[in-house]
Design a protein around this motif. Structure first.
Motif, PDB file in Angstrom:
ATOM      1  N   ALA A  91       0.849  -1.189   0.000  1.00  0.00           N
ATOM      2  CA  ALA A  91       0.000   0.000   0.000  1.00  0.00           C
ATOM      3  C   ALA A  91       0.882   1.235   0.000  1.00  0.00           C
ATOM      4  O   ALA A  91       2.051   1.188   0.398  1.00  0.00           O
ATOM      5  CB  ALA A  91      -0.938   0.008   1.206  1.00  0.00           C
ATOM      6  N   PRO A 117      -2.687   1.891  -5.787  1.00  0.00           N
ATOM      7  CA  PRO A 117      -3.380   3.189  -5.690  1.00  0.00           C
ATOM      8  C   PRO A 117      -2.911   3.992  -4.490  1.00  0.00           C
ATOM      9  O   PRO A 117      -2.509   3.437  -3.466  1.00  0.00           O
ATOM     10  CB  PRO A 117      -4.850   2.781  -5.549  1.00  0.00           C
ATOM     11  N   ARG A 119      -3.400   6.291  -1.272  1.00  0.00           N
ATOM     12  CA  ARG A 119      -4.365   6.551  -0.215  1.00  0.00           C
ATOM     13  C   ARG A 119      -4.013   7.886   0.430  1.00  0.00           C
ATOM     14  O   ARG A 119      -2.955   8.022   1.040  1.00  0.00           O
ATOM     15  CB  ARG A 119      -4.331   5.440   0.832  1.00  0.00           C
ATOM     16  N   ASP A 157      -6.962   5.465  -4.522  1.00  0.00           N
ATOM     17  CA  ASP A 157      -7.867   4.581  -3.796  1.00  0.00           C
ATOM     18  C   ASP A 157      -9.027   5.438  -3.299  1.00  0.00           C
ATOM     19  O   ASP A 157      -8.950   6.050  -2.232  1.00  0.00           O
ATOM     20  CB  ASP A 157      -7.137   3.915  -2.624  1.00  0.00           C
ATOM     21  N   TYR A 160     -10.729   4.459   0.211  1.00  0.00           N
ATOM     22  CA  TYR A 160     -10.007   4.563   1.480  1.00  0.00           C
ATOM     23  C   TYR A 160     -10.675   5.586   2.394  1.00  0.00           C
ATOM     24  O   TYR A 160     -10.984   6.711   1.979  1.00  0.00           O
ATOM     25  CB  TYR A 160      -8.555   4.953   1.229  1.00  0.00           C
TER      26      TYR A 160
END
Length: 259
Positions: A91, A117, A119, A157, A160
């Motif tokens: 992440a 992606p 966040r 994201d 999130y």
């Protein structure tokens, strides 16, 4: 020696001694947008990122400046370097500041991890005590949303859930440490749950892109040292662009160490 269970790569995208080729400079807004009435497309300059989002309130760019294309290239090179020692990224968390988002996207590109992606996490923004203008933005965020970045072609994201959208206007360095520690604890809890669900302990790696204070504060948390606000502020003033550190957590003791 016990296997590392989690790793965190913490990167600072800006500091007081930031490389001038990466920062846009103090007068960039006047040069690009003039009195603030110029159209959003005015940012299409050769030294600025080509995929900088159009934002209706261009005046907010004064509080939320980007990095230059040269800065993007340096972040991409850092990503290339990290890819030699970091084999996987689970992440990527970034401060919502434009300069951090652009840096994070370029680092991931250099790591060949554009499938990860971004966040956007408000808790990764730098200490509010260092940002007097931001203290006026209690109800209106000066940052662009994940949807705005996604429209410009960035992998975001959009599901999130940020820890909070609000930062205390009068926040101190100690308050900043507290919210940074809370963020790190949420990372631990999330990936501990994943390890338990899988039944085995494949090491996880998380990339965090923030500000000059980011690698310093996570190093302080990992070492469990008491924070000296004065010394901390002085150190932040000399952190260079793309200063990066790696934290590793021991799978048995759950203690962090800086590498």
């Amino acid at each position: 020696m016990c296997e590392c269970q989690h790793s965190v790569c913490a990167c600072g995208c800006a500091g007081a001694d930031e490389d001038v080729s990466a920062g846009v400079g103090e007068n960039w807004f006047e040069q690009v947008f003039g009195d603030g009435k110029s159209p959003p497309q005015s940012h299409l300059r050769s030294y600025l990122p080509s995929r900088l989002p159009n934002r209706r309130e261009t005046a907010l760019y004064m509080l939320d400046p980007p990095i230059t294309r040269n800065g993007q290239q340096k972040a991409l090179m850092l990503g290339n370097q990290l890819s030699r020692s970091v084999t996987n990224i689970d992440a990527c968390y970034s401060s919502p500041a434009a300069r951090c988002v652009l840096t994070a996207a370029s680092v991931l590109q250099g790591m060949n991890r554009t499938n990860i992606p971004l966040r956007l996490e408000t808790y990764l923004f730098e200490p509010m005590i260092y940002n007097k203008p931001y203290q006026e933005f209690i109800t209106l965020s000066p940052f662009m949303s994940p949807h705005t970045w996604a429209r410009a072609g960035y992998n975001m994201d959009r599901t999130y859930q940020r820890l909070d959208d609000f930062l205390a206007p009068q926040e101190t360095e100690t308050d900043y440490r507290d919210r940074s520690q809370y963020f790190l604890e949420t990372i631990e809890q999330e990936y501990d749950r994943r390890v338990g669900a899988r039944g085995y302990s494949r090491p996880s790696t998380v990339l965090i892109v923030g500000h000059a204070a980011t690698p310093l504060i996570f190093s302080n948390i990992a070492s469990r040292q008491q924070l000296d606000p004065v010394a901390f502020g002085q150190q932040c003033a000399h952190i260079p662009f793309l200063h990066t550190m790696v934290l590793e957590r021991n799978a048995a003791t759950h203690k962090w160490k800086a590498r």
